[in-house]
Write an enzyme that holds these catalytic residues in place. Structure first.
Site: not given
Ligand code: F6P
Length: 550
Positions: A204, A210, A510
């Site tokens: 998102k 990662e 983080k």
């Molecule tokens: O670190 C938690 C988080 O923000 C979750 O809420 C989310 O589902 C996940 O990391 C992955 O986030 P993104 O879809 O922005 O990579």
């Protein structure tokens, strides 16, 4: 336990719950109990009779719900109000399955239109891949799709794809990579052909360490195999709310499927984040999944509390957490396909309701979200059920079972079901000291042996559980089941007066992680953190430097 003191009904509920007889007495007093405390909706049946409750409990739950203005809060979500107030966002995952009005606008977008357009794009993409019409850089058709994402961009698609294995079309193979541990990606890449592999970067934010690092390494792997930068469009698509960042990575805007701020990551499997699901089972089955969730949405919106499955699950959970001090809740899917469900609900529930502040910022004076854990049955029986039966904690359980199996293999399913039913029975009934002694006497032990062994065989019983059944695990029943847990989480958040839709608690780690990484990678950097962290970094540096020198 003080319970939820801000509600006028709190004292009455607290007194009532502590005066309830044990479960066996409740069953003895009411031959119709199982029938009365059982409810069906959206293809699911919930037997909640093995819980510490009576009709009077349900009446008190209903009072508490009125005092919490529960129905108003639910309406606010469906209407697209910015109930995620700390981020100023609406919470509209329900729109992804067509459960909101056409009038709902979020961030200036007509939500239903956005959803319909995205579904049409997904359909097109899936058709191209399934038809062998999406080609890699050497002209060969794509055979394997790797979804790179983590958290909500991984757990939902993973559980659903795995659970719906009987529906796989096998037109393309679907894989997942989440962890930054190089082993996860290396393991996949080792088995794949770069010419025929397509990656979905599912993020998102398009800012998750990662996911970006794994995507970069996948990109390097493609380029090392001869793909040029301009070929990447043939091998990468993204699902993101941050198209600019995806483009900077090298993914063409035309290859980006949208995500929106009005869908939380952990509620996003119904969006294009669910592409791996659609690729595995096809769009019609994906639409069925949405339809199942929609059925549950409708039930949730319209059923009165006493017949409302998510509300009942939520309030039963609250009765144990806030009035009996339970701190964890175990999920026991008796279904191999649903083995990843506890992990999925873990994020859904713990990231949503693991909060310490009320919506106005005041510190919560009562327990909030429980630890969610569990494993597939019967595996858990041979691992941790011992503690469920004889440990000192109260751990409410949800047993989940499809009544029929996709795999007609001898007596397997009957045995699976018998174990499921017997476990909840054993938790409730337990075994008294007298019974234990009688059993031992029959086996011919001496009185002394009986006296010393019998206490170890006592099972306190009176341990509560829900049993959730479905006729069969289908896209529709699975959609309903997941939506059920989503709504349970919302309802509990309303009673706890917390924001279930932000996740500020994950941020500090983080930020500190970046500071540590800087000190790990730059061996000249001063070790200026606390002495424990400095020591850990020093050990890492020492060993990795040695490896590098060798
Ligand atoms: O670190 C938690 C988080 O923000 C979750 O809420 C989310 O589902 C996940 O990391 C992955 O986030 P993104 O879809 O922005 O990579």
């Amino acid at each position: 336990m003080t319970g939820l003191t801000r509600f006028p009904s709190n004292a009455a509920l607290s007194a009532h719950l502590s005066a309830l007889p044990d479960l066996k007495s409740l069953f003895a007093a009411d031959p119709a109990r199982a029938e009365r405390f059982c409810l069906s909706a959206a293809g699911l049946t919930l037997d909640y009779s093995k819980n510490h409750l009576t009709d009077a409990t349900l009446a008190l739950f209903a009072k508490l719900a009125d005092e919490a203005h529960l129905t108003d809060r639910i309406e606010e979500m469906f209407a697209g109000k910015a109930i995620n107030h700390t981020e100023g966002r609406a919470v509209l995952h329900v729109a992804l399955r067509g459960s909101t009005d056409d009038a709902v606008i979020a961030e200036g977008q007509q939500v239903n239109q956005e959803v319909a357009q995205t579904l049409a794009r997904m359909d097109d993409f899936v058709s191209q891949l399934h038809g062998g019409n999406w080609h890699g850089f050497t002209g060969k058709a794509i055979t394997d799709v790797v979804s790179i994402g983590i958290g909500g961009s991984f757990l939902g698609p993973k559980i659903v794809t795995e659970a719906l294995k009987p529906y796989w079309l096998n037109n393309v193979n679907v894989h997942f990579v989440a962890n930054i541990d190089g082993a996860a990606l290396a393991d996949k890449l080792g088995k794949l052909n770069p010419e025929t592999t397509l990656f979905i970067t599912a993020s998102k934010s398009f800012g998750t360490q990662e996911t970006l690092t794994n995507s970069e390494s996948a990109r390097d792997w493609l380029q090392a195999a001869g793909a040029r930068f301009e070929d990447l469009a043939k091998h990468f698509v993204a699902v993101t709310a941050n198209v600019a960042k995806a483009q900077a990575f090298g993914i063409a805007a035309g290859n980006c499927f949208p995500m929106w701020d009005w869908v939380g990551g952990r509620y996003s499997l119904w969006s294009a984040i669910g592409l791996p699901i659609a690729l595995a089972v096809g769009m019609p089955a994906f639409i069925e999944l949405l339809a199942g969730a929609k059925d549950m949405d409708l039930h949730f919106k319209t059923a009165p509390l006493k017949a409302n499955m998510p509300m009942l699950l939520a309030l039963i959970g609250i009765s144990y957490i806030n009035y009996h001090g339970a701190t964890s809740h175990v999920l026991l899917p008796y279904d191999h396909g649903m083995r990843a469900l506890p992990g999925y609900v873990q994020q859904l529930d713990m990231e949503s309701n693991g909060k310490g502040s009320h919506r106005d910022g005041d510190s919560a004076q009562h327990l909030t979200g429980p630890v969610i854990w569990g494993a597939e049955g019967t595996n858990g029986q041979h691992a941790f059920h011992q503690l469920l039966h004889q440990g000192k904690q109260l751990i409410p359980a949800d047993f989940i079972l499809p009544l029929t199996s996709h795999y007609a293999l001898g007596r397997h399913h009957a045995m699976l079901a018998s174990n499921c039913f017997a476990q909840s029975q054993a938790l409730m009934e337990g075994k008294s000291l007298d019974k234990a002694k009688q059993e031992l006497a029959k086996s011919g032990l001496t009185d002394q042996q009986i006296a010393s062994l019998a206490p170890h065989k006592v099972m306190p019983g009176n341990r509560p559980s829900n049993t959730l059944l479905m006729d069969k695990l289908t896209p529709k029943t699975l959609g309903a089941l997941i939506a059920l847990y989503e709504h349970k989480v919302l309802v509990q958040g309303v009673f706890w007066d917390i924001n279930s839709f932000d996740q500020w608690g994950v941020e500090l780690g983080k930020v500190l992680g970046n500071a540590v990484l800087e000190r790990i990678e730059n061996t000249d950097a001063a070790l200026d953190l606390d002495s424990s962290t400095n020591g850990l970094i020093a050990r890492f540096r020492a060993l990795n430097a040695k490896k590098g020198d060798a």
